[in-house]
Design an enzyme around this catalytic site. Structure first.
Site, short mmCIF file in Angstrom:
data_model
loop_
_atom_site.label_atom_id
_atom_site.label_comp_id
_atom_site.label_asym_id
_atom_site.label_seq_id
_atom_site.Cartn_x
_atom_site.Cartn_y
_atom_site.Cartn_z
N LYS A 181 88.48 -17.34 -22.54
CA LYS A 181 87.10 -17.04 -22.76
C LYS A 181 86.66 -17.42 -24.22
O LYS A 181 85.60 -18.10 -24.18
CB LYS A 181 86.90 -15.73 -22.42
CG LYS A 181 86.90 -15.33 -20.84
CD LYS A 181 86.84 -14.07 -20.44
CE LYS A 181 87.13 -13.83 -18.90
NZ LYS A 181 87.33 -12.25 -18.50
N GLN A 199 88.12 -6.56 -20.39
CA GLN A 199 88.91 -7.15 -19.50
C GLN A 199 89.60 -6.08 -18.64
O GLN A 199 89.92 -5.11 -19.23
CB GLN A 199 90.00 -7.86 -20.39
CG GLN A 199 90.84 -8.70 -19.49
CD GLN A 199 90.02 -9.93 -18.62
OE1 GLN A 199 89.11 -10.54 -19.19
NE2 GLN A 199 90.54 -10.51 -17.46
N ASP A 213 79.36 -9.21 -17.53
CA ASP A 213 80.37 -9.19 -15.98
C ASP A 213 79.16 -9.20 -14.99
O ASP A 213 79.73 -9.31 -13.79
CB ASP A 213 81.21 -8.18 -16.26
CG ASP A 213 82.63 -8.80 -16.65
OD1 ASP A 213 82.80 -10.10 -16.26
OD2 ASP A 213 83.35 -8.04 -17.42
N1 GUN Z 1 89.76 -9.37 -14.60
C1 GUN Z 1 89.64 -10.50 -13.68
N2 GUN Z 1 88.47 -10.90 -13.43
C2 GUN Z 1 87.72 -10.21 -14.55
C3 GUN Z 1 86.28 -10.35 -14.74
O1 GUN Z 1 85.66 -11.30 -14.03
N3 GUN Z 1 85.70 -9.52 -15.70
C4 GUN Z 1 86.45 -8.61 -16.28
N4 GUN Z 1 85.83 -7.96 -17.06
N5 GUN Z 1 87.84 -8.78 -15.91
C5 GUN Z 1 88.37 -9.32 -15.23
#
Ligand code: GUN
Length: 285
Positions: free
Chosen positions: A53, A97, A120
């Site tokens: 990211k 996350q 998200d």
């Molecule tokens: N863990 C796995 N996929 C995601 C996601 O799309 N966003 C977040 N915040 N955590 C994740």
């Protein structure tokens, strides 16, 4: 028939190039989109996603910062950090996350992030807006999947979409987005009795179960569009999907590979959401 690939890596590169131009323009107006990622603990997969990211943000000129917290962080400590980020005007997007350590309620965390910074798209108010078709942040993986379908001009309206998996992050929202596009949607999950038969009626099949190669050619109708959301690490360290690609590609009309499929799109849509958050900052009180 051999399926056409929907290459998420290539589509991501095109979208990131477009976003780079948009970010440059915003910067000229004095606005640099900023994403803050919060990582709690040492989960290796989470660390790798977070790195991806940050790298993608940098490629498009979006600034990002990472707050790394120990596994032992309390829920109260994390919620306070989020509240501080909510009121920090230099931060446009907040991503915590998942998964989080056991002592922290993920739902509490999601509900504490300000909906206008919820890149998200997990906050209940944003999920509600998605359900009613209002403009909002869409969850990144489902948003990426719809974008992939549209990039190939694949018709969604009137088609039967079968979703395998009902997680809050992927299965449920991707079904809702396909419904918003006028698909007829069937959700399947671990308690579904006739999974194979249902899957084999799908015009659009979305596999989001987290089990390597579970979806073989018998689950696929001739000419179906197959979207593989699985990211399963194999014993030799390579990544593979939920779909048995080699057999599936002989029946599908379109198929997403793993890697270079849905995964890169998830990150790309996060960047789109971050730019959207930056533009909408004025609504935060
Ligand atoms: N863990 C796995 N996929 C995601 C996601 O799309 N966003 C977040 N915040 N955590 C994740």
């Amino acid at each position: 028939m051999t399926a056409q690939l929907i290459n998420g890596k290539e589509l991501s590169a095109v979208l990131k190039q477009e976003m780079k131009g948009e970010v440059q323009e915003l910067k000229q107006q004095g606005l640099t989109p900023h994403l803050t990622v919060v990582l709690v603990g040492e989960n290796p997969a989470s660390k790798s996603y977070v790195k991806g990211k940050e790298k993608a943000a940098a490629e498009t000129g979006i600034s990002s910062s990472l707050i790394e917290l120990p596994e032992s962080t309390s829920e109260a400590e994390l919620l306070q950090i989020i509240k501080d980020l909510n009121t920090d005007e230099s931060v446009h997007g907040i991503l915590v996350q998942l998964p989080l350590p056991k002592q922290i309620s993920e739902q509490q965390v999601i509900e504490t992030i300000h909906p206008d910074k919820d890149v998200d798209g997990f906050h209940p108010s944003n999920i509600g807006k998605m359900m009613t078709g209002e403009d909002t942040f869409l969850p990144c993986t489902p948003y990426g999947i719809i974008t992939m379908l549209k990039s190939k001009n694949i018709e969604i309206e009137g088609k039967h979409a079968v979703i395998i998996g009902r997680s809050n992050i992927v299965g449920k929202p991707v079904g809702q987005l396909l419904l918003n596009e006028n698909a007829t949607v069937t959700y399947c999950h671990s308690k579904t009795k006739n999974l194979k038969e249902l899957a084999a009626t799908a015009d659009i099949l979305v596999a989001a179960i987290g089990k390597a190669h579970a979806i073989t050619a018998d689950y696929i109708k001739n000419g179906a569009v197959v979207i593989d959301v699985g990211i399963n690490r194999q014993a030799d360290g390579t990544l593979t999907g939920d779909v048995d690609f080699e057999s599936a590609k002989e029946k599908a009309s379109y198929i997403t590979p793993v890697p270079r499929g849905v995964g890169p799109m998830t990150i790309t849509m996060l960047l789109k959401n971050t730019i959207k958050a930056a533009k909408g900052l004025s609504t935060i009180e």
